[in-house]
Write a protein that holds these residues in place. Structure first.
Motif, PDB file in Angstrom:
ATOM      1  N   GLN A  50       1.047 -10.821  -8.478  1.00  0.00           N
ATOM      2  CA  GLN A  50       1.753 -11.324  -9.277  1.00  0.00           C
ATOM      3  C   GLN A  50       2.273 -12.693  -9.161  1.00  0.00           C
ATOM      4  OE1 GLN A  50       4.777  -8.463  -8.721  1.00  0.00           O
ATOM      5  NE2 GLN A  50       4.833  -7.906 -10.818  1.00  0.00           N
ATOM      6  N   ALA A  51       2.281 -13.397  -8.077  1.00  0.00           N
ATOM      7  CA  ALA A  51       2.410 -14.777  -7.781  1.00  0.00           C
ATOM      8  C   ALA A  51       1.260 -15.418  -8.042  1.00  0.00           C
ATOM      9  CB  ALA A  51       2.850 -14.910  -6.215  1.00  0.00           C
ATOM     10  N   LEU A  52       0.314 -14.795  -7.719  1.00  0.00           N
ATOM     11  CA  LEU A  52      -1.291 -15.575  -8.251  1.00  0.00           C
ATOM     12  C   LEU A  52      -1.401 -15.533  -9.722  1.00  0.00           C
ATOM     13  CD1 LEU A  52      -3.250 -14.384  -5.230  1.00  0.00           C
ATOM     14  CD2 LEU A  52      -2.898 -16.959  -5.885  1.00  0.00           C
ATOM     15  N   SER A  53      -0.823 -14.718 -10.572  1.00  0.00           N
ATOM     16  CA  SER A  53      -1.135 -14.733 -12.039  1.00  0.00           C
ATOM     17  C   SER A  53       0.087 -15.621 -12.526  1.00  0.00           C
ATOM     18  CB  SER A  53      -0.367 -13.160 -12.371  1.00  0.00           C
ATOM     19  OG  SER A  53       0.732 -13.137 -12.525  1.00  0.00           O
ATOM     20  N   ILE A  54       1.016 -16.324 -11.705  1.00  0.00           N
ATOM     21  CA  ILE A  54       1.660 -16.997 -12.364  1.00  0.00           C
ATOM     22  C   ILE A  54       1.252 -18.591 -11.801  1.00  0.00           C
ATOM     23  CG2 ILE A  54       4.019 -18.050 -12.140  1.00  0.00           C
ATOM     24  CD1 ILE A  54       5.031 -15.222 -11.791  1.00  0.00           C
ATOM     25  N   ASP A  55       0.728 -18.744 -10.494  1.00  0.00           N
ATOM     26  CA  ASP A  55       0.375 -19.961  -9.877  1.00  0.00           C
ATOM     27  C   ASP A  55      -1.001 -19.724  -9.096  1.00  0.00           C
ATOM     28  OD1 ASP A  55      -0.550 -22.089  -8.789  1.00  0.00           O
ATOM     29  OD2 ASP A  55       1.628 -22.629  -7.772  1.00  0.00           O
ATOM     30  N   PRO A  56      -2.442 -19.726  -9.797  1.00  0.00           N
ATOM     31  CA  PRO A  56      -3.495 -19.291  -9.311  1.00  0.00           C
ATOM     32  C   PRO A  56      -3.727 -20.137  -8.115  1.00  0.00           C
ATOM     33  CG  PRO A  56      -3.947 -19.591 -11.491  1.00  0.00           C
ATOM     34  CD  PRO A  56      -2.329 -20.043 -11.354  1.00  0.00           C
ATOM     35  N   ASN A  57      -3.062 -21.458  -7.804  1.00  0.00           N
ATOM     36  CA  ASN A  57      -3.455 -22.358  -6.725  1.00  0.00           C
ATOM     37  C   ASN A  57      -2.688 -21.983  -5.502  1.00  0.00           C
ATOM     38  OD1 ASN A  57      -5.556 -23.690  -8.412  1.00  0.00           O
ATOM     39  ND2 ASN A  57      -3.641 -24.688  -9.491  1.00  0.00           N
ATOM     40  N   LEU A  58      -1.692 -20.912  -5.551  1.00  0.00           N
ATOM     41  CA  LEU A  58      -1.085 -20.811  -4.329  1.00  0.00           C
ATOM     42  C   LEU A  58      -2.059 -20.286  -3.180  1.00  0.00           C
ATOM     43  CD1 LEU A  58       2.108 -18.925  -5.204  1.00  0.00           C
ATOM     44  CD2 LEU A  58       2.071 -21.035  -4.076  1.00  0.00           C
ATOM     45  N   SER A  59      -2.365 -21.150  -2.119  1.00  0.00           N
ATOM     46  CA  SER A  59      -3.345 -20.707  -1.294  1.00  0.00           C
ATOM     47  C   SER A  59      -2.870 -19.871  -0.089  1.00  0.00           C
ATOM     48  CB  SER A  59      -3.762 -22.121  -0.658  1.00  0.00           C
ATOM     49  OG  SER A  59      -2.871 -22.905  -0.036  1.00  0.00           O
ATOM     50  N   GLU A  60      -1.674 -20.065   0.144  1.00  0.00           N
ATOM     51  CA  GLU A  60      -0.874 -18.996   1.051  1.00  0.00           C
ATOM     52  C   GLU A  60      -0.664 -17.374   0.571  1.00  0.00           C
ATOM     53  OE1 GLU A  60       3.345 -18.267   3.401  1.00  0.00           O
ATOM     54  OE2 GLU A  60       3.234 -19.826   2.023  1.00  0.00           O
ATOM     55  N   ALA A  61      -0.910 -17.492  -0.769  1.00  0.00           N
ATOM     56  CA  ALA A  61      -0.822 -16.180  -1.636  1.00  0.00           C
ATOM     57  C   ALA A  61      -2.142 -15.649  -1.432  1.00  0.00           C
ATOM     58  CB  ALA A  61      -0.137 -16.237  -2.883  1.00  0.00           C
ATOM     59  N   GLN A  62      -3.069 -16.291  -1.707  1.00  0.00           N
ATOM     60  CA  GLN A  62      -4.499 -16.022  -1.735  1.00  0.00           C
ATOM     61  C   GLN A  62      -4.907 -15.544  -0.214  1.00  0.00           C
ATOM     62  OE1 GLN A  62      -6.425 -19.643  -2.945  1.00  0.00           O
ATOM     63  NE2 GLN A  62      -6.239 -19.372  -5.046  1.00  0.00           N
ATOM     64  N   ALA A  63      -4.410 -16.322   0.633  1.00  0.00           N
ATOM     65  CA  ALA A  63      -5.045 -15.885   2.027  1.00  0.00           C
ATOM     66  C   ALA A  63      -4.220 -14.743   2.487  1.00  0.00           C
ATOM     67  CB  ALA A  63      -4.545 -17.095   2.976  1.00  0.00           C
ATOM     68  N   LEU A  64      -2.972 -14.437   2.237  1.00  0.00           N
ATOM     69  CA  LEU A  64      -2.331 -13.406   2.606  1.00  0.00           C
ATOM     70  C   LEU A  64      -2.899 -12.077   1.663  1.00  0.00           C
ATOM     71  CD1 LEU A  64      -0.114 -12.065   4.366  1.00  0.00           C
ATOM     72  CD2 LEU A  64       1.809 -12.636   2.724  1.00  0.00           C
ATOM     73  N   LEU A  65      -3.138 -12.030   0.611  1.00  0.00           N
ATOM     74  CA  LEU A  65      -3.786 -11.182  -0.129  1.00  0.00           C
ATOM     75  C   LEU A  65      -4.999 -10.438   0.408  1.00  0.00           C
ATOM     76  CD1 LEU A  65      -3.548  -9.501  -2.579  1.00  0.00           C
ATOM     77  CD2 LEU A  65      -4.948 -11.256  -3.895  1.00  0.00           C
ATOM     78  N   LYS A  66      -5.846 -11.453   0.779  1.00  0.00           N
ATOM     79  CA  LYS A  66      -6.962 -10.975   1.457  1.00  0.00           C
ATOM     80  C   LYS A  66      -6.914 -10.189   2.830  1.00  0.00           C
ATOM     81  CE  LYS A  66     -10.532 -14.092  -0.445  1.00  0.00           C
ATOM     82  NZ  LYS A  66     -10.989 -15.454  -0.396  1.00  0.00           N
ATOM     83  N   SER A  67      -5.791 -10.835   3.674  1.00  0.00           N
ATOM     84  CA  SER A  67      -5.373 -10.173   4.748  1.00  0.00           C
ATOM     85  C   SER A  67      -4.897  -8.926   4.419  1.00  0.00           C
ATOM     86  CB  SER A  67      -4.374 -10.951   5.534  1.00  0.00           C
ATOM     87  OG  SER A  67      -3.751 -10.374   6.700  1.00  0.00           O
ATOM     88  N   CYS A  68      -3.775  -8.755   3.741  1.00  0.00           N
ATOM     89  CA  CYS A  68      -3.276  -7.554   3.190  1.00  0.00           C
ATOM     90  C   CYS A  68      -4.380  -6.403   3.010  1.00  0.00           C
ATOM     91  CB  CYS A  68      -2.101  -7.512   2.322  1.00  0.00           C
ATOM     92  SG  CYS A  68      -0.874  -8.280   2.774  1.00  0.00           S
ATOM     93  N   GLN A  69      -5.195  -6.803   1.990  1.00  0.00           N
ATOM     94  CA  GLN A  69      -6.433  -5.896   1.460  1.00  0.00           C
ATOM     95  C   GLN A  69      -7.186  -5.463   2.856  1.00  0.00           C
ATOM     96  OE1 GLN A  69      -7.850  -8.641  -1.668  1.00  0.00           O
ATOM     97  NE2 GLN A  69      -6.920  -7.257  -3.084  1.00  0.00           N
ATOM     98  N   TYR A  70      -7.576  -6.475   3.428  1.00  0.00           N
ATOM     99  CA  TYR A  70      -8.201  -6.185   4.976  1.00  0.00           C
ATOM    100  C   TYR A  70      -7.507  -5.015   5.539  1.00  0.00           C
ATOM    101  CZ  TYR A  70     -10.748  -6.180   9.208  1.00  0.00           C
ATOM    102  OH  TYR A  70     -11.396  -6.203  10.568  1.00  0.00           O
ATOM    103  N   GLN A  71      -6.104  -5.288   5.663  1.00  0.00           N
ATOM    104  CA  GLN A  71      -5.241  -4.111   6.387  1.00  0.00           C
ATOM    105  C   GLN A  71      -5.478  -2.888   5.964  1.00  0.00           C
ATOM    106  OE1 GLN A  71      -3.538  -4.479   9.296  1.00  0.00           O
ATOM    107  NE2 GLN A  71      -4.271  -6.723   9.468  1.00  0.00           N
ATOM    108  N   LEU A  72      -5.535  -2.883   4.621  1.00  0.00           N
ATOM    109  CA  LEU A  72      -5.467  -1.581   3.945  1.00  0.00           C
ATOM    110  C   LEU A  72      -6.920  -0.906   3.730  1.00  0.00           C
ATOM    111  CD1 LEU A  72      -3.196  -2.780   0.939  1.00  0.00           C
ATOM    112  CD2 LEU A  72      -2.569  -0.606   2.467  1.00  0.00           C
TER     113      LEU A  72
END
Length: 86
Positions: free
Chosen positions: A59-81
């Motif tokens: 949701q954060a990235l749909s509003i601001d696609p340039n949020l690098s912290e959100a991009q990195a954490l998203l990949k980390s969470c997907q990896y955890q899952l």
């Protein structure tokens, strides 16, 4: 703003459920706030709720696609899952 600040305080104290509650309340007043979705995502990730974190980070990235912290954490969470991050 006050609610987000309260959420930050709870987050610092490790009271993630209360932090999420305050961030969600803040979102009800300011729906398109990418930074609030990011805070909720970070808090869910910290508490081990990776699937919920993924939803908020998207949701954060749909509003601001340039949020690098959100991009990195998203990949980390997907990896955890165990989700494919490609």
């Amino acid at each position: 703003l006050v609610l987000a600040g309260l959420g930050d305080c709870y987050f610092q104290m490790g009271q993630y459920d209360k932090a999420i509650e305050k961030y969600e309340l803040a979102l009800s007043h300011k729906e398109n706030d990418a930074s609030l979705y990011l805070k909720i995502g970070v808090t869910f990730a910290k508490s081990g709720a990776h699937a919920e974190a993924v939803e908020r980070l998207k949701q954060a990235l749909s509003i601001d696609p340039n949020l690098s912290e959100a991009q990195a954490l998203l990949k980390s969470c997907q990896y955890q899952l165990g989700w494919d991050t490609e």
